[in-house]
Design a protein around this motif. Structure first.
Motif, PDB file in Angstrom:
ATOM      1  N   GLU A 293       0.812  -1.218   0.000  1.00 20.66           N
ATOM      2  CA  GLU A 293       0.000   0.000   0.000  1.00 20.66           C
ATOM      3  C   GLU A 293       0.845   1.268   0.000  1.00 20.66           C
ATOM      4  N   ALA A 294       2.136   1.159   0.312  1.00 19.67           N
ATOM      5  CA  ALA A 294       3.002   2.341   0.286  1.00 19.67           C
ATOM      6  C   ALA A 294       3.123   2.921  -1.111  1.00 19.67           C
ATOM      7  N   PHE A 295       2.832   2.107  -2.125  1.00 18.57           N
ATOM      8  CA  PHE A 295       2.957   2.567  -3.506  1.00 18.57           C
ATOM      9  C   PHE A 295       1.621   3.020  -4.079  1.00 18.57           C
ATOM     10  N   SER A 296       0.672   3.268  -3.213  1.00 14.86           N
ATOM     11  CA  SER A 296      -0.616   3.808  -3.653  1.00 14.86           C
ATOM     12  C   SER A 296      -0.508   5.321  -3.837  1.00 14.86           C
ATOM     13  N   VAL A 297      -1.401   5.881  -4.620  1.00 16.53           N
ATOM     14  CA  VAL A 297      -1.422   7.329  -4.844  1.00 16.53           C
ATOM     15  C   VAL A 297      -1.564   8.061  -3.520  1.00 16.53           C
ATOM     16  N   GLU A 298      -2.427   7.547  -2.651  1.00 15.80           N
ATOM     17  CA  GLU A 298      -2.689   8.214  -1.378  1.00 15.80           C
ATOM     18  C   GLU A 298      -1.453   8.202  -0.479  1.00 15.80           C
ATOM     19  N   ALA A 299      -0.722   7.096  -0.457  1.00 20.46           N
ATOM     20  CA  ALA A 299       0.466   7.014   0.397  1.00 20.46           C
ATOM     21  C   ALA A 299       1.577   7.930  -0.101  1.00 20.46           C
ATOM     22  N   TYR A 300       1.773   7.984  -1.416  1.00 17.44           N
ATOM     23  CA  TYR A 300       2.751   8.928  -1.958  1.00 17.44           C
ATOM     24  C   TYR A 300       2.387  10.360  -1.565  1.00 17.44           C
ATOM     25  N   ALA A 301       1.118  10.705  -1.676  1.00 16.55           N
ATOM     26  CA  ALA A 301       0.685  12.062  -1.355  1.00 16.55           C
ATOM     27  C   ALA A 301       0.925  12.377   0.116  1.00 16.55           C
ATOM     28  N   GLN A 302       0.645  11.418   0.993  1.00 20.38           N
ATOM     29  CA  GLN A 302       0.859  11.640   2.416  1.00 20.38           C
ATOM     30  C   GLN A 302       2.341  11.806   2.727  1.00 20.38           C
ATOM     31  N   ALA A 303       3.187  10.981   2.110  1.00 19.66           N
ATOM     32  CA  ALA A 303       4.624  11.103   2.328  1.00 19.66           C
ATOM     33  C   ALA A 303       5.152  12.429   1.793  1.00 19.66           C
ATOM     34  N   ASP A 304       4.635  12.873   0.650  1.00 20.99           N
ATOM     35  CA  ASP A 304       5.059  14.168   0.106  1.00 20.99           C
ATOM     36  C   ASP A 304       4.657  15.315   1.030  1.00 20.99           C
ATOM     37  N   ALA A 305       3.526  15.180   1.689  1.00 16.30           N
ATOM     38  CA  ALA A 305       3.105  16.200   2.650  1.00 16.30           C
ATOM     39  C   ALA A 305       4.075  16.247   3.831  1.00 16.30           C
ATOM     40  N   TRP A 306       4.548  15.087   4.267  1.00 19.27           N
ATOM     41  CA  TRP A 306       5.544  15.068   5.340  1.00 19.27           C
ATOM     42  C   TRP A 306       6.832  15.756   4.884  1.00 19.27           C
ATOM     43  N   VAL A 307       7.240  15.513   3.645  1.00 16.51           N
ATOM     44  CA  VAL A 307       8.455  16.136   3.123  1.00 16.51           C
ATOM     45  C   VAL A 307       8.299  17.656   3.101  1.00 16.51           C
ATOM     46  N   ALA A 308       7.116  18.132   2.742  1.00 14.50           N
ATOM     47  CA  ALA A 308       6.868  19.576   2.771  1.00 14.50           C
ATOM     48  C   ALA A 308       7.024  20.117   4.189  1.00 14.50           C
ATOM     49  N   GLY A 309       6.612  19.334   5.181  1.00 17.84           N
ATOM     50  CA  GLY A 309       6.813  19.736   6.569  1.00 17.84           C
ATOM     51  C   GLY A 309       8.280  19.768   6.947  1.00 17.84           C
ATOM     52  N   TYR A 310       9.048  18.771   6.487  1.00 20.27           N
ATOM     53  CA  TYR A 310      10.484  18.786   6.755  1.00 20.27           C
ATOM     54  C   TYR A 310      11.132  20.035   6.138  1.00 20.27           C
ATOM     55  N   ALA A 311      10.657  20.416   4.957  1.00 17.29           N
ATOM     56  CA  ALA A 311      11.232  21.582   4.282  1.00 17.29           C
ATOM     57  C   ALA A 311      11.035  22.853   5.107  1.00 17.29           C
ATOM     58  N   LYS A 312       9.855  23.007   5.694  1.00 19.45           N
ATOM     59  CA  LYS A 312       9.604  24.185   6.540  1.00 19.45           C
ATOM     60  C   LYS A 312      10.482  24.158   7.781  1.00 19.45           C
ATOM     61  N   THR A 313      10.626  22.988   8.373  1.00 21.08           N
ATOM     62  CA  THR A 313      11.464  22.865   9.567  1.00 21.08           C
ATOM     63  C   THR A 313      12.926  23.132   9.225  1.00 21.08           C
ATOM     64  N   ARG A 314      13.379  22.599   8.101  1.00 23.78           N
ATOM     65  CA  ARG A 314      14.747  22.850   7.649  1.00 23.78           C
ATOM     66  C   ARG A 314      14.997  24.334   7.475  1.00 23.78           C
ATOM     67  N   GLN A 315      14.039  25.037   6.854  1.00 24.70           N
ATOM     68  CA  GLN A 315      14.216  26.463   6.623  1.00 24.70           C
ATOM     69  C   GLN A 315      14.312  27.225   7.941  1.00 24.70           C
ATOM     70  N   ALA A 316      13.474  26.864   8.907  1.00 28.96           N
ATOM     71  CA  ALA A 316      13.520  27.518  10.215  1.00 28.96           C
ATOM     72  C   ALA A 316      14.865  27.278  10.894  1.00 28.96           C
ATOM     73  N   LEU A 317      15.395  26.080  10.730  1.00 25.54           N
ATOM     74  CA  LEU A 317      16.677  25.749  11.335  1.00 25.54           C
ATOM     75  C   LEU A 317      17.811  26.518  10.675  1.00 25.54           C
ATOM     76  N   LEU A 318      17.801  26.591   9.343  1.00 26.43           N
ATOM     77  CA  LEU A 318      18.844  27.332   8.634  1.00 26.43           C
ATOM     78  C   LEU A 318      18.816  28.814   9.012  1.00 26.43           C
ATOM     79  N   GLU A 319      17.614  29.352   9.194  1.00 25.89           N
ATOM     80  CA  GLU A 319      17.492  30.762   9.591  1.00 25.89           C
ATOM     81  C   GLU A 319      18.003  30.998  11.005  1.00 25.89           C
ATOM     82  N   ALA A 320      17.999  29.966  11.847  1.00 23.50           N
ATOM     83  CA  ALA A 320      18.465  30.110  13.231  1.00 23.50           C
ATOM     84  C   ALA A 320      19.975  29.957  13.366  1.00 23.50           C
ATOM     85  N   LEU A 321      20.644  29.482  12.313  1.00 20.68           N
ATOM     86  CA  LEU A 321      22.077  29.216  12.418  1.00 20.68           C
ATOM     87  C   LEU A 321      22.907  30.436  12.836  1.00 20.68           C
ATOM     88  N   PRO A 322      22.654  31.624  12.289  1.00 14.95           N
ATOM     89  CA  PRO A 322      23.458  32.770  12.741  1.00 14.95           C
ATOM     90  C   PRO A 322      23.338  33.018  14.238  1.00 14.95           C
TER      91      PRO A 322
END
Length: 406
Positions: A293-322
């Motif tokens: 079921e991991a290769f279903s359309v719905e599972a890919y979409a859910q995993a991509d949503a998690w990746v979008a969340g990681y991207a926001k967290t990564r950006q916040a972390l990079l902005e905090a580095l200074p």
């Protein structure tokens, strides 16, 4: 008559993975009532996609006899994995060349056993995932570490491999990770092609760790045809010789399901099949049945949503580095790690191990010292996993700043 003293084998004398000791201390502190923010494990916090979990619940509720499967996995899952490579990379993979394994860790053990003899020299980048080095050493291989720093974006190059072979002798293998742990850096198509060509020209087996494919970020090393990462079989010619290793653990968040896979050159399929049947009989049956079921359309979409969340967290972390005032940091093109030197904090604490120990005890923030990934330069660096999410990372940053007196 003298008695032989029983002891652990010399091959088992590999360094422990420090992150596991840190996790044990985190558990101890939490049991004592401490509020701990753990940013040490590379473990997505969301768990498996909903359809995978629902399928698993259905399987267990059905009373189905969960018996042994073929050593290389069920035909259904191997076919689904081949379809994944068609979908993401445009590759026509024969399911017979797919080996399902007990996590990517099982894939590395089986792949290294099948591809290398004891005494073979196998090169890998430093800093890098310590299990590569430790598994190879336990199998009797000679590990050749390539010092890959910021100038090469922490990735090996053909010139580095030439130098390593000149100094240590001919290589039998090269382990490549893209995105890499701990740095998150990636190789692009041109760089991967150059490494694959070097391996082909020198009769060297390339082992490509692609378990973080799918977790990449806008502006990182991307390819218009493979924005989720370039697969080694895309650049391997008509008869790929590379071993490609991947997993359900990262993009799909299924760490505890212990399910990974390999794409195998034809000449290694029989060897891995025989080894797998002897070592583990088969991968976990319920995990295999649900993972389709991991290769279903719905599972890919859910995993991509998690990746979008990681991207926001990564950006916040990079902005905090200074504000953190640390030293040079890897760009984190993919995966969910930040690998950074500690800068002026080394004057106060001496090395990353003492910094991480003091931070955990004082503020309840768990990071991993770079010594886990680089025995030479890692004393200067730490790895922070932002898989726990933005709220946890922001809380950790607040505590780190207080700890550092910023």
């Amino acid at each position: 008559m003298s008695l032989r003293r029983l002891a652990a084998s010399s091959r088992s004398h590999v360094p422990p993975f420090a992150v596991m000791d840190i996790l044990a201390r985190v558990e101890s502190l939490r049991a004592a009532g401490r509020d701990v923010v753990s940013l040490c494990a590379g473990e997505p916090s969301g768990g498996a996609p909903d359809l995978v979990s629902a399928k698993a619940a259905q399987i267990h509720a059905s009373g189905l006899a969960l018996s042994y499967t073929p050593a290389l996995g069920t035909a259904e899952l191997r076919t689904a994995i081949a379809g994944h490579y068609r979908r993401w990379y445009g590759l026509d993979v024969d399911p017979a060349q797919v080996a399902v394994t007990t996590g990517s860790s099982g894939a590395f053990m089986l792949g290294f056993l099948a591809a290398f003899e004891a005494g073979d020299r196998v090169a890998l980048a430093r800093p890098g995932y310590p299990a590569y080095r430790n598994i190879l050493a336990a199998l009797g291989c000679e590990v050749v570490e390539v010092d890959a720093g910021p100038d090469s974006r922490y990735q090996p190059t053909p010139a580095m491999l030439d130098a390593a072979a000149s100094e240590r002798g001919p290589l039998a293998g090269v382990v490549l990770a893209s995105p890499a742990n701990p740095t998150g850096t990636m190789v692009d198509r041109e760089e991967l092609t150059a490494l694959a060509d070097w391996c082909a020209a020198h009769d060297v087996r390339l082992v490509s760790d692609e378990i973080y494919h799918g977790i990449t970020y806008p502006g990182s090393v991307e390819d218009e045809h493979s924005p989720r990462g370039v697969c080694a079989w895309e650049v391997g010619g008509s008869t790929p010789e590379a071993i490609v290793i991947s997993s359900f653990s990262k993009y799909w968040g299924m760490t505890g399901w212990r399910l990974g896979w390999m794409l195998l050159p034809e000449e290694l399929v029989g060897a891995v099949d025989a080894l797998a049947g002897n070592v583990a009989l088969c991968p976990p049956a319920p995990s295999q049945l649900a993972a389709v079921e991991a290769f279903s359309v719905e599972a890919y979409a859910q995993a991509d949503a998690w990746v979008a969340g990681y991207a926001k967290t990564r950006q916040a972390l990079l902005e905090a580095l200074p504000a953190l005032g640390w030293g040079p940091a890897a760009p984190a093109d993919g995966a969910f790690y930040l690998y950074a030197e500690l800068g002026d904090q080394l004057t106060r604490f001496g090395d990353s191990r003492e910094y991480c120990r003091a931070l955990l005890e004082a503020e309840g923030v768990a990071l991993v010292p770079g010594t886990d990934f680089d025995a030479v330069h890692g004393w200067r660096a730490v790895r922070l996993s932002f898989a726990a999410g933005q709220e946890a990372v922001e809380k950790a940053i607040e505590r780190i700043l207080r700890f550092q007196g910023s």
